[in-house]
Structures are given as structure tokens and as C-alpha cells.
Design an enzyme around this catalytic site. Structure first.
Site, PDB file in Angstrom:
ATOM      1  N   ASP A  96      29.762  83.769  14.182  1.00 34.38           N
ATOM      2  CA  ASP A  96      28.442  84.354  14.641  1.00 34.38           C
ATOM      3  C   ASP A  96      27.885  85.711  13.977  1.00 34.38           C
ATOM      4  O   ASP A  96      28.761  86.371  13.494  1.00 34.38           O
ATOM      5  CB  ASP A  96      28.653  84.662  16.235  1.00 34.38           C
ATOM      6  CG  ASP A  96      28.812  83.529  17.111  1.00 34.38           C
ATOM      7  OD1 ASP A  96      28.880  82.430  16.493  1.00 34.38           O
ATOM      8  OD2 ASP A  96      28.763  83.588  18.376  1.00 34.38           O
ATOM      9  N   ASP A  97      26.804  85.803  13.902  1.00 34.56           N
ATOM     10  CA  ASP A  97      26.281  87.118  13.515  1.00 34.56           C
ATOM     11  C   ASP A  97      25.695  87.346  12.048  1.00 34.56           C
ATOM     12  O   ASP A  97      25.400  88.500  11.803  1.00 34.56           O
ATOM     13  CB  ASP A  97      27.063  88.434  14.160  1.00 34.56           C
ATOM     14  CG  ASP A  97      26.979  88.571  15.568  1.00 34.56           C
ATOM     15  OD1 ASP A  97      26.647  87.489  16.161  1.00 34.56           O
ATOM     16  OD2 ASP A  97      27.939  89.518  16.145  1.00 34.56           O
ATOM     17  N   HIS A 152      21.118  81.866  16.410  1.00 30.11           N
ATOM     18  CA  HIS A 152      21.606  82.810  17.289  1.00 30.11           C
ATOM     19  C   HIS A 152      20.524  83.844  17.593  1.00 30.11           C
ATOM     20  O   HIS A 152      20.934  85.044  17.576  1.00 30.11           O
ATOM     21  CB  HIS A 152      22.709  83.347  16.295  1.00 30.11           C
ATOM     22  CG  HIS A 152      23.828  84.045  17.142  1.00 30.11           C
ATOM     23  ND1 HIS A 152      24.337  83.560  18.318  1.00 30.11           N
ATOM     24  CD2 HIS A 152      24.216  85.333  17.120  1.00 30.11           C
ATOM     25  CE1 HIS A 152      25.174  84.308  18.904  1.00 30.11           C
ATOM     26  NE2 HIS A 152      25.337  85.482  18.068  1.00 30.11           N
ATOM     27  N   HIS A 167      33.369  86.019  14.043  1.00 33.85           N
ATOM     28  CA  HIS A 167      32.292  86.525  13.749  1.00 33.85           C
ATOM     29  C   HIS A 167      32.157  87.015  12.250  1.00 33.85           C
ATOM     30  O   HIS A 167      33.371  87.904  11.733  1.00 33.85           O
ATOM     31  CB  HIS A 167      31.948  87.887  14.444  1.00 33.85           C
ATOM     32  CG  HIS A 167      31.703  87.741  15.899  1.00 33.85           C
ATOM     33  ND1 HIS A 167      32.737  87.394  16.834  1.00 33.85           N
ATOM     34  CD2 HIS A 167      30.376  87.522  16.707  1.00 33.85           C
ATOM     35  CE1 HIS A 167      32.229  87.189  18.048  1.00 33.85           C
ATOM     36  NE2 HIS A 167      30.970  87.212  17.984  1.00 33.85           N
ATOM     37  N   HIS A 215      19.492  89.280  17.916  1.00 33.24           N
ATOM     38  CA  HIS A 215      20.759  89.040  18.675  1.00 33.24           C
ATOM     39  C   HIS A 215      20.508  89.695  20.115  1.00 33.24           C
ATOM     40  O   HIS A 215      21.202  90.432  20.690  1.00 33.24           O
ATOM     41  CB  HIS A 215      21.667  89.895  18.039  1.00 33.24           C
ATOM     42  CG  HIS A 215      23.160  89.366  18.400  1.00 33.24           C
ATOM     43  ND1 HIS A 215      23.907  90.087  19.334  1.00 33.24           N
ATOM     44  CD2 HIS A 215      24.035  88.330  18.007  1.00 33.24           C
ATOM     45  CE1 HIS A 215      24.996  89.745  19.647  1.00 33.24           C
ATOM     46  NE2 HIS A 215      25.083  88.765  18.767  1.00 33.24           N
TER      47      HIS A 215
END
Length: 215
Positions: free
Chosen positions: A35-36, A86, A183, A90
Site C-alpha cells: 500500500d501507499d 487506494h 507498505h 489516502h
């Protein structure tokens, strides 16, 4: 230390049956997710680590990061990985109006589609922090998104978690069909860069393969 468990309890999965928590299978397959990203400091390193074990994964990308680093998104796809949405900034679903939340997802989807000119972006969505209102989830499902949660949290982003504990969160819990969260972010880099190579080696020796999510 985190108050929530590394492995999602079965009761939680049953409470939200329309979300995807793992992939039921008898095969030795694990689904790594990141993620991210994309981030220039960490994502290229992650791609190289995966390549060493011929592992495929799924990257849940922030729209703003895609705009800033479209070349890294291309590298993710060229290596045969999947990507997912995503949101653009965020955002926390619990603190965001449903209309604004959906707009974040749609904006990011448009950026993904314009940058890659392919169906690779598919319809995968992961809510930041795992926080999503029922109204938001309902609308995304109606838009034919697959809402991807997880079976195992590595807690790589949590500064109170040591690299060794991050590794143990995965290898002590993950099994056939587990969806694991890492991540590719600067914040998580210390723990993730320690744990990921060891996770790849540990499960490869046990005969597991690492696949990207596909529906």
C-alpha cells in the site's frame, strides 16, 4: 504495540462477507500486497526483491503518488504485478463524506487508466487504514469494485514494532491463500526492507508461490 491482531479474526471476516479478506485455496499460494506507493525511495527496491523470487504482488496505489511518479507505475506493470486503487489522498473513510470518498476513488481510477492504457488496473480497491463506511462500501460494490482487505497485517508502518516482530507477524500466521499487507512507503521502510526478503525466502523454501490478485 498495536492493539489489533496481526491475523484478522474469523468473526470480523464474517461480519463483512462482501469484502475480500483472503483467497480460499488448498494450493500453496500467498498474495503479497503493498500500500501507499508508488514511491521512488522504496518501490523500486520492492520490485527488485520480488524479482529475485519470481514473486508477483498487488500494489494499491495512491492517486497523487501516481501523478508524481508515473514511471514507477509503469515499472510495476512491466514486472507483471497487479495494481489497485487506494484513493487519491489516502483519506480515512470514517472521517469523509461518502460522496467525497467515492470522488477520490473515481479520480484515482481515471488517473490510473490514463497512465497505463490497459485494463490492468481492473477493479481492485483497498480502503486506507481499512476504514470504510457501509455506505461507501455499498457504492463501491455497486460500481463493481472488489474491496480487498487482508488476512495478515505485518505492521511494518508501526514504529513501535521491531523488524523481527514485523517478520514474525507474517511467518507465524500466513498460510494458503493469505492476503498480506506491506507498505512501499518511507515510513514502513525499516521494517518492510527487513521482513520482505525473509518472508519471500521462508515461504519459497516451503514450496509456496506468490501471485497477484486477479478476479
Amino acid at each position: 504495540m498495536p492493539l489489533i491482531p496481526a491475523k484478522v479474526p474469523i468473526v470480523v471476516k464474517k461480519m463483512f462477507p462482501n469484502y475480500i479478506w483472503d483467497i480460499p485455496t488448498s494450493e500453496k499460494t500467498i498474495y503479497l500486497t503493498f500500500d501507499d506507493g508508488p514511491t521512488p525511495e522504496i518501490t523500486p527496491w520492492t520490485l527488485e526483491a520480488l524479482k529475485k523470487h519470481e514473486a508477483k504482488a498487488t500494489f494499491f496505489c495512491i492517486g497523487n503518488n501516481i501523478e508524481e511518479h508515473p514511471n514507477i507505475l509503469q515499472d510495476i506493470l512491466k514486472d507483471g504485478h497487479a495494481i489497485g486503487n487506494h484513493t487519491f489522498n489516502h483519506v480515512k473513510g470514517w472521517n469523509t463524506k461518502t460522496s467525497d470518498y467515492i470522488a477520490e476513488v473515481i479520480k484515482t481510477q481515471g488517473i490510473m487508466d490514463s497512465k497505463i492504457h490497459t485494463t490492468k488496473s481492473a477493479n481492485l480497491f483497498r480502503p486506507p487504514y481499512g476504514r470504510i463506511k457501509p455506505s461507501q462500501g455499498k457504492k463501491l460494490l455497486a460500481l463493481h469494485y472488489k474491496i480487498i482487505m487482508w488476512d495478515i497485517l505485518s505492521f511494518d508502518w508501526e514504529q513501535s514494532v521491531s523488524p523481527e516482530a514485523c517478520l514474525n507477524n507474517v511467518v507465524s500466521q500466513a498460510t494458503n491463500g493469505s492476503i498480506i499487507v506491506f507498505h512501499d512507503s518511507v515510513k514502513a521502510s525499516r521494517n518492510m526492507q527487513y521482513a520482505l526478503p525473509k518472508v519471500l525466502e521462508y515461504y519459497s523454501k516451503k514450496g509456496f508461490s506468490f501471485k497477484a490478485l486477479a478476479f
